[in-house]
Structure formats: structure tokens, C-alpha cells
Design a protein around this motif. Structure first.
Motif, PDB file in Angstrom:
ATOM      1  N   ARG A   1      -3.437   8.375   9.366  1.00  0.00           N
ATOM      2  CA  ARG A   1      -4.451   7.319   9.456  1.00  0.00           C
ATOM      3  C   ARG A   1      -3.878   6.069  10.127  1.00  0.00           C
ATOM      4  O   ARG A   1      -2.862   5.529   9.711  1.00  0.00           O
ATOM      5  CB  ARG A   1      -4.937   6.972   8.056  1.00  0.00           C
ATOM      6  CG  ARG A   1      -5.930   5.858   8.005  1.00  0.00           C
ATOM      7  CD  ARG A   1      -6.377   5.627   6.579  1.00  0.00           C
ATOM      8  NE  ARG A   1      -7.126   4.397   6.473  1.00  0.00           N
ATOM      9  CZ  ARG A   1      -7.192   3.678   5.381  1.00  0.00           C
ATOM     10  NH1 ARG A   1      -6.569   4.071   4.287  1.00  0.00           N
ATOM     11  NH2 ARG A   1      -7.890   2.576   5.350  1.00  0.00           N
TER      12      ARG A   1
ATOM     13  N   ASP B   1      -0.299   5.214   8.173  1.00  0.00           N
ATOM     14  CA  ASP B   1      -0.013   5.463   6.767  1.00  0.00           C
ATOM     15  C   ASP B   1       0.814   6.739   6.684  1.00  0.00           C
ATOM     16  O   ASP B   1       0.310   7.831   6.966  1.00  0.00           O
ATOM     17  CB  ASP B   1      -1.332   5.606   6.005  1.00  0.00           C
ATOM     18  CG  ASP B   1      -1.160   5.852   4.525  1.00  0.00           C
ATOM     19  OD1 ASP B   1      -0.043   6.184   4.079  1.00  0.00           O
ATOM     20  OD2 ASP B   1      -2.162   5.712   3.798  1.00  0.00           O
TER      21      ASP B   1
ATOM     22  N   MET C   1      -8.039  -3.705   5.447  1.00  0.00           N
ATOM     23  CA  MET C   1      -6.580  -3.615   5.309  1.00  0.00           C
ATOM     24  C   MET C   1      -5.894  -4.950   5.622  1.00  0.00           C
ATOM     25  O   MET C   1      -4.685  -5.069   5.473  1.00  0.00           O
ATOM     26  CB  MET C   1      -6.015  -2.512   6.222  1.00  0.00           C
ATOM     27  CG  MET C   1      -6.515  -1.124   5.866  1.00  0.00           C
ATOM     28  SD  MET C   1      -6.189  -0.648   4.149  1.00  0.00           S
ATOM     29  CE  MET C   1      -4.419  -0.523   4.172  1.00  0.00           C
TER      30      MET C   1
ATOM     31  N   LEU D   1      -3.706   2.326  10.747  1.00  0.00           N
ATOM     32  CA  LEU D   1      -4.041   1.122   9.993  1.00  0.00           C
ATOM     33  C   LEU D   1      -4.160  -0.098  10.895  1.00  0.00           C
ATOM     34  O   LEU D   1      -4.783  -1.089  10.527  1.00  0.00           O
ATOM     35  CB  LEU D   1      -2.970   0.867   8.930  1.00  0.00           C
ATOM     36  CG  LEU D   1      -2.712   2.021   7.965  1.00  0.00           C
ATOM     37  CD1 LEU D   1      -1.528   1.714   7.071  1.00  0.00           C
ATOM     38  CD2 LEU D   1      -3.960   2.325   7.159  1.00  0.00           C
TER      39      LEU D   1
ATOM     40  N   ILE E   1       4.566   2.601   5.618  1.00  0.00           N
ATOM     41  CA  ILE E   1       3.898   2.480   6.905  1.00  0.00           C
ATOM     42  C   ILE E   1       4.921   2.787   7.985  1.00  0.00           C
ATOM     43  O   ILE E   1       6.050   2.319   7.942  1.00  0.00           O
ATOM     44  CB  ILE E   1       3.342   1.058   7.099  1.00  0.00           C
ATOM     45  CG1 ILE E   1       2.259   0.782   6.061  1.00  0.00           C
ATOM     46  CG2 ILE E   1       2.794   0.879   8.513  1.00  0.00           C
ATOM     47  CD1 ILE E   1       1.807  -0.645   6.020  1.00  0.00           C
TER      48      ILE E   1
ATOM     49  N   GLU F   1      -7.139  -2.532  10.680  1.00  0.00           N
ATOM     50  CA  GLU F   1      -8.358  -1.908  10.163  1.00  0.00           C
ATOM     51  C   GLU F   1      -9.069  -2.801   9.150  1.00  0.00           C
ATOM     52  O   GLU F   1      -8.430  -3.466   8.328  1.00  0.00           O
ATOM     53  CB  GLU F   1      -7.982  -0.575   9.496  1.00  0.00           C
ATOM     54  CG  GLU F   1      -9.161   0.192   8.965  1.00  0.00           C
ATOM     55  CD  GLU F   1      -8.721   1.479   8.279  1.00  0.00           C
ATOM     56  OE1 GLU F   1      -8.974   1.611   7.066  1.00  0.00           O
ATOM     57  OE2 GLU F   1      -8.129   2.326   8.971  1.00  0.00           O
TER      58      GLU F   1
ATOM     59  N   ARG G   1       0.802  -1.214   0.000  1.00  0.00           N
ATOM     60  CA  ARG G   1       0.000   0.000   0.000  1.00  0.00           C
ATOM     61  C   ARG G   1       0.841   1.273   0.000  1.00  0.00           C
ATOM     62  O   ARG G   1       0.359   2.343  -0.267  1.00  0.00           O
ATOM     63  CB  ARG G   1      -0.886  -0.037   1.246  1.00  0.00           C
ATOM     64  CG  ARG G   1      -1.874   1.055   1.245  1.00  0.00           C
ATOM     65  CD  ARG G   1      -2.931   0.858   2.267  1.00  0.00           C
ATOM     66  NE  ARG G   1      -3.923   1.864   2.042  1.00  0.00           N
ATOM     67  CZ  ARG G   1      -3.723   3.153   2.237  1.00  0.00           C
ATOM     68  NH1 ARG G   1      -2.587   3.589   2.670  1.00  0.00           N
ATOM     69  NH2 ARG G   1      -4.680   4.014   2.005  1.00  0.00           N
TER      70      ARG G   1
END
Length: 160
Positions: free
Chosen positions: A70, A63, A93, A72, A12, A90, A9
Motif C-alpha cells: 500500500r 506500508d 495518513m 502511503l 514504512i 494519502e 503506524r
């Protein structure tokens, strides 16, 4: 200590949880699809408070590309006795490496704290995940109604 990692994604960051995170963490627990149906009662009134964050080693995966930071996922490591108390990712995710990253971070924190193993009493649907990231089965924790109406797998992470 912050850890940066790249997943499917994006970047992180894992950082220590702060008081400003408690509402987000509480929402993540209460809104978890893993606790729908028969498991809903276990988390409906659950609250992650500032005192919990101060007492235990709570870390969040955020993130890095999101200006609002945010959340995660997160985990909580209790040192005495050594236990992974909470681990949530989440909804939507899961399957992207965030849980695996959190577990690796937890093992690193446990190692630094001088622990040789960490116990986890698993939510039944999460047992497969814990086994896939190195937890070994050690037994079963019996139901304790009304708080928990089902038996739960007990596992242990060896920390080397």
C-alpha cells in the motif's frame, strides 16, 4: 536504495517508484482532499505516467506490513533546476510522520545529487507543513490562470 523507518503506524519502506505504481500515484494526487473545492481543477486531469517516473527521482512510502505494498505517500525531486515537484500523503495518513519522512529522504537524495538547495512552490494549504520541516520562504509565485488561479508561496529547502 530502500529506507526503512518505523512510524506510529508500523514499518514504512521508501523505495524508488516503478511503472507499476503510476495508477496508484495518479489516484493519490486526484483524490487528495487538499485539492477539494477551489483547488480541484488543478488536479482533476493530472496524471503521473511512466515517463515522469523515468525522468525524475520519484520515491514512494509503502506500508511494509501490507502484502499489496500500500502506497502511503510519494514525492518527486526534479534535479535541474532543483525542485520538489510533488509531495502527497494519502488522505487520513497525514500527521503520522510520513510527510516528514519523505522530506528527509528527499533532502538526502538532493545531497547525494550534489544540490545545495531545493525549491518548492507550495499549494497554499501546505505552506505550514513545509515550514515545519525546514523550508524557508523565498517569495510568491503569481497566479497563472486558467491552470492556477491563485498565488502560491515559494520556499526553499537548504540541503547540507
Amino acid at each position: 536504495m530502500q529506507v526503512r523507518s518505523t512510524s506510529m503506524r508500523g514499518e514504512i519502506v521508501i523505495r524508488r517508484a516503478a511503472a507499476r505504481d503510476v495508477k496508484r500515484l495518479t489516484r493519490l494526487v486526484r483524490g487528495s482532499r487538499a485539492y477539494e473545492g477551489q483547488y480541484a481543477g488543478m488536479v482533476e486531469d493530472y496524471r503521473v505516467g511512466p515517463d515522469y517516473i523515468e525522468t525524475h527521482r520519484v520515491f514512494v512510502a509503502v506500508d511494509a506490513g501490507d502484502a499489496g505494498g500500500r502506497v502511503l505517500g510519494f514525492y518527486s525531486l526534479v534535479l535541474a533546476p532543483p525542485e520538489l515537484d510533488l509531495l502527497f500523503v494519502e488522505n487520513g495518513m497525514q500527521g503520522r510522520g510520513i510527510g516528514r519522512l519523505l522530506v528527509e529522504h528527499m533532502k538526502s537524495e538532493a545531497r547525494v545529487a550534489g544540490l545545495d538547495r531545493v525549491r518548492v512552490v507550495s499549494h497554499p494549504p501546505a505552506e505550514g507543513f513545509y515550514r515545519s520541516v525546514g523550508a524557508l520562504p523565498t517569495g510568491t509565485v503569481s497566479a497563472n490562470p486558467p491552470a492556477v488561479a491563485w498565488d502560491r508561496p515559494e520556499l526553499e529547502f537548504p540541503v547540507q
